[in-house]
Design a protein around this motif. Structure first.
Motif, short mmCIF file in Angstrom:
data_model
loop_
_atom_site.label_atom_id
_atom_site.label_comp_id
_atom_site.label_asym_id
_atom_site.label_seq_id
_atom_site.Cartn_x
_atom_site.Cartn_y
_atom_site.Cartn_z
N UNK A 13 0.80 -1.21 0.00
CA UNK A 13 0.00 0.00 0.00
C UNK A 13 0.83 1.27 0.00
N UNK A 14 1.87 1.32 0.82
CA UNK A 14 2.71 2.51 0.91
C UNK A 14 3.45 2.76 -0.41
N UNK A 27 -5.68 9.34 -1.97
CA UNK A 27 -5.99 9.35 -0.54
C UNK A 27 -5.58 7.99 0.02
N UNK A 28 -5.02 8.00 1.21
CA UNK A 28 -4.49 6.76 1.78
C UNK A 28 -5.03 6.54 3.18
N UNK A 37 4.15 9.01 6.63
CA UNK A 37 2.76 9.00 6.15
C UNK A 37 2.56 10.13 5.14
N UNK A 38 1.54 10.02 4.33
CA UNK A 38 1.33 10.89 3.19
C UNK A 38 0.47 12.11 3.57
N UNK A 156 3.41 -11.18 -3.44
CA UNK A 156 4.32 -10.04 -3.46
C UNK A 156 5.51 -10.22 -2.53
N UNK A 157 6.61 -9.59 -2.92
CA UNK A 157 7.82 -9.50 -2.09
C UNK A 157 8.33 -8.08 -2.20
N UNK A 158 9.06 -7.62 -1.18
CA UNK A 158 9.58 -6.27 -1.25
C UNK A 158 10.10 -5.78 0.09
N UNK A 159 10.19 -4.48 0.20
CA UNK A 159 10.70 -3.82 1.40
C UNK A 159 9.68 -2.82 1.92
N UNK A 160 9.66 -2.61 3.20
CA UNK A 160 8.70 -1.70 3.82
C UNK A 160 9.23 -0.28 3.89
N UNK A 161 8.43 0.67 3.42
CA UNK A 161 8.71 2.08 3.66
C UNK A 161 8.48 2.39 5.13
N UNK A 162 7.44 1.79 5.69
CA UNK A 162 7.12 1.93 7.11
C UNK A 162 8.11 1.11 7.93
#
Length: 295
Positions: A13-14, A27-28, A37-38, A156-162
């Motif tokens: 989501x991020x 909008x998030x 956060x946005x 999905x695979x990846x890295x967290x912004x959070x």
């Protein structure tokens, strides 16, 4: 176009909000706040009975439903919560919005059983755990609605912004950097796609108005084991992988049942929309790129 993204404090989501914000009014919402956060972010609990406040605030043309409980053990231990967040929330969004609002629902390979290899969109679903069943419920509400929707099954695979959250890739990397022994399944097969690549495909679908009440499999086009995937990441990042051992999912009797074959066939999506989904080599390269940028 105004887009509402749920689960925006999570990994997909991020990243999705960041990408879409360059082209749309986004909008998030998420279940928690976080440092990055946005500008248009609202903390919101999907277990809330009434979504009118959220819809009035965002007035979306498209809603991307990324928000979900994905921990299999937690879902098994808390089935009512899992069905509410992962399934019933879809019905609440349908009820709270007008018929012209389109919905994109991020589903999962977990709606299929282990016996099914390279599952196609036309194959019958038969989830083996509560998580998969709760996502099947979300699919059910959309399929039986009068709305324009796209259900996307993916891995999905990846890295967290959070930075308060950590996922599969981060666990592999951090454990290996700390010289901790870990075990990765050599008997679980999947077709991973990065959050960045999936976000690009979602952007493509929205920009071209390709939300036409269908189910799409959008994942990587290479099959690998969890062990092969982990070793490939560490090799690409020049991180010592000597502490990574081959393991078997059969050794984890206490964990929630999970399919040993999580592979998805994305031929239909690639042919219909003339898209070229990433191979494992490309997936690893993308993770390396973003890891080096973030760390």
């Amino acid at each position: 176009m105004r887009i509402l993204v749920t689960g925006a404090s999570g990994m997909l989501g991020a990243t999705l909000v960041n990408l879409l914000s360059d082209q749309f009014t986004v909008y998030a919402t998420g279940n928690s706040n976080f440092e990055n956060s946005f500008s248009r972010y609202k903390k919101f609990d999907l277990s809330t009975e009434n979504y009118n406040e959220l819809i009035k605030w965002s007035t979306p043309d498209v809603i991307i439903l990324c928000g979900a409980l994905t921990n299999g053990n937690y879902c098994n231990d808390n089935p009512e919560i899992a069905f509410n967040i992962n399934g019933v929330s879809v019905m609440k969004f349908i009820d709270a919005t007008s018929e012209n609002v389109k919905l994109i629902y991020i589903s999962t390979d977990a709606v299929f059983p282990s016996a099914l290899h390279f599952a196609k969109e036309t194959d019958c679903v038969f989830p083996e755990n509560i998580y998969g069943k709760s996502k099947e419920l979300g699919e059910f509400f959309l399929i039986n609605s009068n709305r324009k929707f796209t259900i996307i099954r993916t891995t999905i695979v990846g890295l967290n912004i959070n930075k308060s959250k950590s996922g599969f890739v981060e666990w592999i990397i951090n454990s290996s950097k700390n010289k901790e022994s870990i075990s990765l399944f050599e008997d679980v097969f999947f077709t991973p796609i990065t959050i960045w690549d999936l976000s690009k495909e979602l952007c493509f679908l929205i920009k071209n108005n390709n939300i036409s009440s269908e189910i799409l499999h959008i994942s990587g086009k290479s099959i690998c084991t969890k062990y092969e995937f982990g070793k490939s990441i560490l090799d690409a990042l020049n991180i010592d992988s000597s502490k990574v051992k081959k393991g078997s999912i059969k050794s984890f009797e206490d964990r929630a049942k999970r399919c040993t074959d999580q592979t998805l066939d994305c031929t239909n999506y690639q042919n219909k929309y003339h898209r070229n989904l990433p191979s494992l080599v490309e997936t690893i390269s993308t993770i390396k790129k973003y890891y080096n940028e973030q760390y």
